[in-house]
Design a protein around this motif. Structure first.
Motif, PDB file in Angstrom:
ATOM      1  N   THR A 181       1.444   6.643  -6.831  1.00  0.00           N
ATOM      2  CA  THR A 181       0.102   7.509  -7.019  1.00  0.00           C
ATOM      3  C   THR A 181       0.516   8.949  -6.953  1.00  0.00           C
ATOM      4  O   THR A 181       0.147   9.887  -7.689  1.00  0.00           O
ATOM      5  CB  THR A 181      -1.233   7.150  -6.270  1.00  0.00           C
ATOM      6  OG1 THR A 181      -1.363   5.685  -6.708  1.00  0.00           O
ATOM      7  CG2 THR A 181      -2.347   7.845  -6.920  1.00  0.00           C
ATOM      8  N   LEU A 186     -11.160  -5.780  -6.000  1.00  0.00           N
ATOM      9  CA  LEU A 186     -10.474  -4.931  -6.973  1.00  0.00           C
ATOM     10  C   LEU A 186     -11.359  -4.961  -8.435  1.00  0.00           C
ATOM     11  O   LEU A 186     -11.384  -3.947  -8.888  1.00  0.00           O
ATOM     12  CB  LEU A 186      -8.902  -4.902  -7.013  1.00  0.00           C
ATOM     13  CG  LEU A 186      -8.290  -4.749  -5.899  1.00  0.00           C
ATOM     14  CD1 LEU A 186      -6.616  -5.093  -5.693  1.00  0.00           C
ATOM     15  CD2 LEU A 186      -8.356  -3.316  -5.276  1.00  0.00           C
ATOM     16  N   MET A 222      -8.730   5.693 -11.095  1.00  0.00           N
ATOM     17  CA  MET A 222      -8.560   4.191 -10.804  1.00  0.00           C
ATOM     18  C   MET A 222      -7.645   3.888  -9.854  1.00  0.00           C
ATOM     19  O   MET A 222      -7.506   3.354  -8.653  1.00  0.00           O
ATOM     20  CB  MET A 222      -8.310   3.365 -11.805  1.00  0.00           C
ATOM     21  CG  MET A 222      -9.421   3.100 -12.967  1.00  0.00           C
ATOM     22  SD  MET A 222      -9.530   1.755 -14.081  1.00  0.00           S
ATOM     23  CE  MET A 222      -7.837   2.540 -14.802  1.00  0.00           C
ATOM     24  N   LEU A 223      -6.585   4.538  -9.819  1.00  0.00           N
ATOM     25  CA  LEU A 223      -5.372   4.414  -8.734  1.00  0.00           C
ATOM     26  C   LEU A 223      -6.041   4.984  -7.452  1.00  0.00           C
ATOM     27  O   LEU A 223      -5.515   4.340  -6.455  1.00  0.00           O
ATOM     28  CB  LEU A 223      -4.095   5.038  -9.172  1.00  0.00           C
ATOM     29  CG  LEU A 223      -3.393   4.328 -10.165  1.00  0.00           C
ATOM     30  CD1 LEU A 223      -2.180   5.232 -10.799  1.00  0.00           C
ATOM     31  CD2 LEU A 223      -2.743   3.303  -9.721  1.00  0.00           C
ATOM     32  N   MET A 226     -13.123  -2.031 -10.483  1.00  0.00           N
ATOM     33  CA  MET A 226     -12.552  -1.437 -11.511  1.00  0.00           C
ATOM     34  C   MET A 226     -13.796  -1.469 -12.542  1.00  0.00           C
ATOM     35  O   MET A 226     -14.030  -0.596 -13.565  1.00  0.00           O
ATOM     36  CB  MET A 226     -11.590  -2.516 -11.976  1.00  0.00           C
ATOM     37  CG  MET A 226     -10.192  -2.287 -11.384  1.00  0.00           C
ATOM     38  SD  MET A 226      -9.415  -0.557 -11.726  1.00  0.00           S
ATOM     39  CE  MET A 226     -10.022  -0.094  -9.734  1.00  0.00           C
ATOM     40  N   LYS A 241      -9.025 -10.245  -2.608  1.00  0.00           N
ATOM     41  CA  LYS A 241      -8.463  -8.900  -2.996  1.00  0.00           C
ATOM     42  C   LYS A 241      -8.870  -8.791  -4.499  1.00  0.00           C
ATOM     43  O   LYS A 241      -9.313  -7.667  -4.830  1.00  0.00           O
ATOM     44  CB  LYS A 241      -7.224  -8.911  -2.326  1.00  0.00           C
ATOM     45  CG  LYS A 241      -6.395  -7.500  -2.660  1.00  0.00           C
ATOM     46  CD  LYS A 241      -5.372  -7.301  -2.342  1.00  0.00           C
ATOM     47  CE  LYS A 241      -4.074  -8.267  -2.918  1.00  0.00           C
ATOM     48  NZ  LYS A 241      -2.829  -7.993  -2.194  1.00  0.00           N
ATOM     49  N   TRP A 278       0.754  -1.073   0.026  1.00  0.00           N
ATOM     50  CA  TRP A 278      -0.010   0.016   0.069  1.00  0.00           C
ATOM     51  C   TRP A 278       1.022   1.155   0.131  1.00  0.00           C
ATOM     52  O   TRP A 278       0.761   2.147  -0.838  1.00  0.00           O
ATOM     53  CB  TRP A 278      -0.836  -0.007   1.127  1.00  0.00           C
ATOM     54  CG  TRP A 278      -1.795   1.289   1.065  1.00  0.00           C
ATOM     55  CD1 TRP A 278      -2.876   1.305   0.687  1.00  0.00           C
ATOM     56  CD2 TRP A 278      -1.556   2.413   1.982  1.00  0.00           C
ATOM     57  NE1 TRP A 278      -3.324   2.717   0.765  1.00  0.00           N
ATOM     58  CE2 TRP A 278      -2.823   3.263   1.474  1.00  0.00           C
ATOM     59  CE3 TRP A 278      -0.536   2.905   2.725  1.00  0.00           C
ATOM     60  CZ2 TRP A 278      -2.767   4.655   2.151  1.00  0.00           C
ATOM     61  CZ3 TRP A 278      -0.716   4.338   3.202  1.00  0.00           C
ATOM     62  CH2 TRP A 278      -1.692   5.150   2.576  1.00  0.00           C
ATOM     63  N   VAL A 289      -8.202   2.283  -5.842  1.00  0.00           N
ATOM     64  CA  VAL A 289      -7.548   1.175  -5.514  1.00  0.00           C
ATOM     65  C   VAL A 289      -6.574   1.507  -4.176  1.00  0.00           C
ATOM     66  O   VAL A 289      -6.686   0.652  -3.217  1.00  0.00           O
ATOM     67  CB  VAL A 289      -6.565   0.720  -6.589  1.00  0.00           C
ATOM     68  CG1 VAL A 289      -5.405  -0.278  -6.297  1.00  0.00           C
ATOM     69  CG2 VAL A 289      -7.024   0.420  -7.868  1.00  0.00           C
ATOM     70  N   ILE A 294      -9.125   1.569  -1.206  1.00  0.00           N
ATOM     71  CA  ILE A 294      -9.422   0.276  -0.751  1.00  0.00           C
ATOM     72  C   ILE A 294      -8.616  -0.777  -0.140  1.00  0.00           C
ATOM     73  O   ILE A 294      -8.655  -1.347   0.646  1.00  0.00           O
ATOM     74  CB  ILE A 294      -9.955  -0.543  -2.039  1.00  0.00           C
ATOM     75  CG1 ILE A 294     -11.235  -0.141  -2.632  1.00  0.00           C
ATOM     76  CG2 ILE A 294     -10.316  -2.183  -1.898  1.00  0.00           C
ATOM     77  CD1 ILE A 294     -11.799  -0.409  -4.190  1.00  0.00           C
ATOM     78  N   LEU A 295      -7.289  -0.557  -0.748  1.00  0.00           N
ATOM     79  CA  LEU A 295      -6.138  -1.435  -0.311  1.00  0.00           C
ATOM     80  C   LEU A 295      -5.584  -0.869   1.200  1.00  0.00           C
ATOM     81  O   LEU A 295      -5.106  -1.598   1.732  1.00  0.00           O
ATOM     82  CB  LEU A 295      -4.788  -1.188  -1.392  1.00  0.00           C
ATOM     83  CG  LEU A 295      -4.905  -2.236  -2.444  1.00  0.00           C
ATOM     84  CD1 LEU A 295      -3.594  -1.914  -3.294  1.00  0.00           C
ATOM     85  CD2 LEU A 295      -5.290  -3.382  -2.121  1.00  0.00           C
TER      86      LEU A 295
END
Length: 356
Positions: free
Chosen positions: A44, A157, A194-195, A161, A153, A37, A198, A201-202
């Motif tokens: 990011t 994800l 999107m990143l 997406m 996971k 993460w 992610v 969520i992560l």
């Protein structure tokens, strides 16, 4: 047998010493999800902060290369120089972002536990190359949990997406008909979007996995009652050895006391329970206690004193008070000066009368 089984059952929380030893061995609670993460979040952020500057730098380099392609020498030395120049410019463009991502990766480990410098993991172990041990790890409960965690996971994800891509399906169909310059802004914004999802969520997955890994590690460090007793013996000393040392010290002190009784000036007693031997010489500030004891030791002090003609005076209140307030080789307290002076004066007058 039942008591032995209970003593060997690892049911007790680990001591701080046990946790410190685990840390020294490099055995720490660590979640790979947390490290991942931090790298993804750092990457990011670097894209958001440096994407435009990196793109502009690389665009200028490649544009100049294409515009002056006809002037670039094609011999071996010229191509090497060109490759070197392009490499330097590319490294200069991405060096700071890559360095910052590396720092994020280090932070992902440091935040889970303090830095550990241990060579324990580098030592050769048969279990690392043993096929049986490898199969045991492969089909262990931990391996199964990690497999299930990975599937969940990926599913989570993938679902996110799909939810992001589905509303944009009509725009995605038309991308193939657009110019490259028009495609890049859309793809960059959508990729960062999107990143971002992610990373969020992560973050929850990493937090849950860290607490799970910490709990597994803590359970592994638990101790049995026997281990706690052994650690106590090592850190505090074996109670049997400590008792023996205490007895040896008491024996030596008793011998030293008895050796000092013949030089005492007087022994003050409560006939059978207390005895305090005092020594006083001219020029001393106050009498000094050279021996004291209770019961059997008190009778032994009296026996030694009488054997060496040391006066024995029975004064129960004074004997009890001196025994409670004065230690061996210490002067008597000031509040007892008068009473002791009277006893020593009486002894000195008695001796003087005997000599006359």
């Amino acid at each position: 047998m039942a008591e032995q089984s209970e003593e060997n059952e690892k049911s007790e929380d680990p001591t701080q010493k046990r946790l410190d030893e685990a840390l020294e061995r490099g055995d720490v609670a660590k979640s790979q999800e947390v490290s991942t993460w931090f790298v993804l979040a750092g990457g990011t952020l670097m894209l958001m902060a440096f994407a435009n500057s990196m793109g502009s730098t690389l665009k200028g380099t490649l544009a100049g290369l294409i515009a002056n392609a006809h002037q670039i020498p094609t011999d071996g030395r010229g191509l090497l120089r060109l490759s070197s120049n392009i490499g330097v410019e590319v490294i200069a463009a991405v060096a700071i972002p890559i360095l910052l991502v590396a720092l994020f990766a280090i932070a992902g480990n440091v935040i889970q536990h303090r830095l550990v410098w241990s060579t324990e993991s580098l030592k050769p172990k048969f279990s690392k190359i043993s096929p049986a041990a490898g199969l045991k790890r492969l089909f262990s409960k931990i391996a199964l949990l990690n497999f299930v965690k990975g599937i969940l996971k990926i599913a989570l994800l993938g679902t996110v997406m799909a939810m992001l891509l589905w509303p944009e399906r009509s725009r995605l169909d038309t991308l193939v008909t657009l110019d490259v310059a028009a495609i890049l802004p859309f793809t960059s914004i959508f990729a960062l979007k999107m990143l971002g999802f992610v990373v969020v969520i992560l973050a929850f997955i990493a937090a849950g996995d860290f607490f799970f890994q910490y709990r597994q590690w803590y359970e592994k460090q638990k101790m049995s009652l026997r281990e706690i007793k052994e650690e106590f013996k090592q850190s505090e000393g074996d109670p049997m050895i400590k008792a023996r040392i205490r007895r040896i010290r008491e024996t030596r002190m008793r011998k030293r006391m008895m050796a000092a009784v013949p030089d005492a000036s007087v022994v003050i007693m409560n006939p059978t329970h207390y005895a305090v031997a005092l020594k006083y010489e001219r020029g001393d500030n106050a009498p000094v206690c050279v021996a004291k004891g209770l019961d059997a030791i008190a009778l032994k002090i009296r026996e030694v004193a009488e054997a060496h003609d040391v006066p024995v005076v029975e004064n129960p209140p004074l004997a009890r008070a001196l025994h409670a307030t004065v230690e061996i080789d210490q002067e008597i307290p000031a509040e007892h000066y008068r009473a002791v002076a009277e006893v020593i004066g009486f002894v000195m007058r008695l001796r003087k009368g005997l000599r006359n």
